[in-house]
Scaffold this active site. Structure first.
Site, short mmCIF file in Angstrom:
data_model
loop_
_atom_site.label_atom_id
_atom_site.label_comp_id
_atom_site.label_asym_id
_atom_site.label_seq_id
_atom_site.Cartn_x
_atom_site.Cartn_y
_atom_site.Cartn_z
N GLY A 69 42.33 38.71 41.67
CA GLY A 69 41.94 40.08 41.36
C GLY A 69 41.83 40.34 39.87
O GLY A 69 40.94 41.05 39.41
N THR A 70 42.75 39.77 39.10
CA THR A 70 42.74 39.99 37.65
C THR A 70 41.44 39.49 37.03
O THR A 70 40.79 40.19 36.26
CB THR A 70 43.95 39.28 37.01
N ASN A 146 48.12 50.20 44.41
CA ASN A 146 49.14 49.20 44.71
C ASN A 146 50.57 49.73 44.64
O ASN A 146 51.49 49.11 45.15
CB ASN A 146 49.00 48.01 43.76
N GLN A 174 44.11 45.61 47.36
CA GLN A 174 45.18 45.98 48.31
C GLN A 174 44.66 46.29 49.71
O GLN A 174 45.46 46.52 50.61
CB GLN A 174 45.94 47.22 47.78
N SER A 194 41.50 39.69 46.32
CA SER A 194 42.49 38.66 45.99
C SER A 194 43.13 38.14 47.27
O SER A 194 43.65 38.93 48.07
CB SER A 194 43.56 39.27 45.08
N ALA A 195 43.12 36.81 47.46
CA ALA A 195 43.55 36.22 48.74
C ALA A 195 45.04 36.43 49.03
O ALA A 195 45.42 36.61 50.18
CB ALA A 195 43.24 34.72 48.73
N HIS A 196 45.87 36.43 47.97
CA HIS A 196 47.32 36.43 48.27
C HIS A 196 47.83 37.78 48.75
O HIS A 196 49.01 37.90 49.12
CB HIS A 196 48.13 35.92 47.07
N THR A 232 35.58 23.60 38.06
CA THR A 232 35.59 22.94 39.37
C THR A 232 36.34 23.80 40.38
O THR A 232 37.43 24.30 40.10
CB THR A 232 36.25 21.54 39.26
N CYS A 318 53.33 43.21 38.89
CA CYS A 318 52.90 42.72 37.59
C CYS A 318 53.72 43.35 36.47
O CYS A 318 53.72 42.86 35.36
CB CYS A 318 51.41 43.00 37.39
N1 PLP Z 1 44.48 44.86 41.44
C1 PLP Z 1 45.45 45.36 42.23
C2 PLP Z 1 45.28 46.72 42.82
C3 PLP Z 1 46.62 44.62 42.48
O1 PLP Z 1 47.57 45.10 43.25
C4 PLP Z 1 46.74 43.32 41.90
C5 PLP Z 1 47.96 42.53 42.07
O2 PLP Z 1 49.08 43.03 42.06
C6 PLP Z 1 45.68 42.85 41.10
C7 PLP Z 1 44.57 43.64 40.89
C8 PLP Z 1 45.73 41.49 40.48
O3 PLP Z 1 45.43 40.52 41.46
P1 PLP Z 1 45.81 38.98 41.24
O4 PLP Z 1 47.28 38.89 41.41
O5 PLP Z 1 45.06 38.26 42.32
O6 PLP Z 1 45.34 38.61 39.90
#
Ligand code: PLP
Length: 368
Positions: A69-70, A146, A174, A194-196, A232, A318
């Site tokens: 996501g970042t 989030n 989210q 974001s997959a996780h 890659t 984060c």
């Molecule tokens: N955007 C939101 C709303 C999030 O909750 C998060 C992660 O906490 C991110 C972006 C960042 O995603 P990633 O951890 O995959 O970089």
């Protein structure tokens, strides 16, 4: 451990983890290689791209894999520096992967407007519409927050914008598996995933790009991802993300029902045992609760819960470790004292009513 921090990250689905192991064992070839095993690796990536596209109503050709996501958010925001129109509008509760990026972009002439949200964490649409300028080059509003789970009326906002050429990005990190997400129904131009956050692996994400013509690469290197993202490919991660997205959408209704049940059970019990507890922002993503406990410091509560084997959070993951009032809670009007007394509890598909009961009992012992 009883884990109630699924908005921070989710455990990998067992089927995803098994598939990723197989991929790592059997399909290690470079997807850019022309020989058979390279072509097979490439076809696995293309299947995952199709799975992500299906999950969000996009075309495969509009999905680009990246590291999460970042990176997806950064890619969209940094594209502003190559544009004539450098003004951007965001909400006051965006993730730091949006808000902090703008601090960096200032030196490139990017100006930003922060639109406030109400007590429920919902953006003020009329201020947003009034903020659009002739030089506005991007609007970026998250789909679901989030920290408090508030949902933004993206479709309604886009319908009211009368300057049709301003691209619209949404951070939907989210949302997958907890609400339906369709890029065409929403009417957006870019979307970060974001997959996780949906039982897939960490370190892999995707960006939906409606029209690639206006877009350039952010990570510059090889010609991977159709020239939009060099490096890659993380084959196992990408395959894992594709499968996780397919499973999340397939099991979405069941998952939402479970999360709503756990949430209702928790709220009715906490109201009885600790009537002062305050539920913030109720227009919510299922299973994500922001609860203030007046008179108690959230970092102390978290530490006590941790010692008793419960994992919860007091802000976005984060930001963990920094005991500062949350900007998101400030934006919905919480004073510092109550802000610092707030826990984020985020349930997951595999949590049980018994776990919630144990949590309530433990919280009771700590609070009373
Ligand atoms: N955007 C939101 C709303 C999030 O909750 C998060 C992660 O906490 C991110 C972006 C960042 O995603 P990633 O951890 O995959 O970089």
């Amino acid at each position: 451990m009883i884990y109630f921090d699924h908005s921070s990250t989710t455990p990998i689905h067992s089927e995803v983890s098994k598939r990723m192991y197989e991929i790592n064992q059997d399909h290690f070839a470079n997807p850019s290689s022309v020989y058979e095993s390279g072509r097979k690796a490439k076809s696995l990536i293309e299947h995952a791209r199709f799975q992500i596209a299906e999950a969000v109503g996009a075309k495969s050709s509009q999905i680009y894999f990246c590291s999460g996501g970042t990176e997806a958010n950064n890619q969209v925001l940094w594209s502003l520096i190559n544009q004539k129109n450098k003004h951007i509008i965001i909400s006051a509760i965006e993730h730091p992967a949006i808000s902090k990026v703008l601090e960096r972009l200032k030196v490139f002439g990017v100006e930003s407007t922060l639109v406030p949200v109400d007590k429920q964490g919902v953006i003020n649409t009329s201020i947003l519409l009034d903020s659009i300028r002739d030089d506005t080059g991007l609007i970026s509003i998250m789909l679901a927050n989030n920290e408090i789970g508030s949902l933004q009326p993206i479709r309604k906002i886009i319908k009211q914008i009368n300057k049709p050429n301003v691209p619209f990005h949404t951070d939907a990190v989210q949302s997958i598996g907890k609400m339906s997400v369709d890029v065409y129904e929403l009417g957006i131009d870019y979307m970060s995933l974001s997959a996780h956050k949906f039982y897939g692996p960490k370190g892999v994400g995707a960006l939906f790009v409606k029209n690639r013509d206006k877009f350039s690469s952010f990570i510059v290197g090889g010609n991977q991802e159709n020239g939009l993202r060099g490096g890659t490919e993380n084959i196992a991660g990408i395959v894992g993300m594709g499968l996780a997205a397919e499973l999340a959408v397939k099991n979405q209704e069941k998952c939402i029902a479970k999360l709503n049940l756990l949430e209702k059970h928790f709220l009715s019990n906490i109201r009885q045992s600790f009537p002062l507890a305050k539920h913030n922002a109720k227009n919510n993503l299922p299973g994500l609760l922001s609860i203030s406990f007046p008179g108690y410091k959230s970092d102390i509560l978290m530490a006590k819960l941790d010692r008793l084997n419960f994992a919860v959070s007091n802000g976005s993951a984060c930001n963990a470790g920094i005991i500062k009032p949350s900007k998101v809670l400030k934006a919905i009007g919480l004073e510092d004292e109550i802000n610092l007394s707030t826990l984020r509890i985020s349930f997951g598909k595999d949590n049980t009513i018994e776990e919630v009961d144990q949590f309530i009992k433990t919280l009771n012992d700590i609070l009373n």
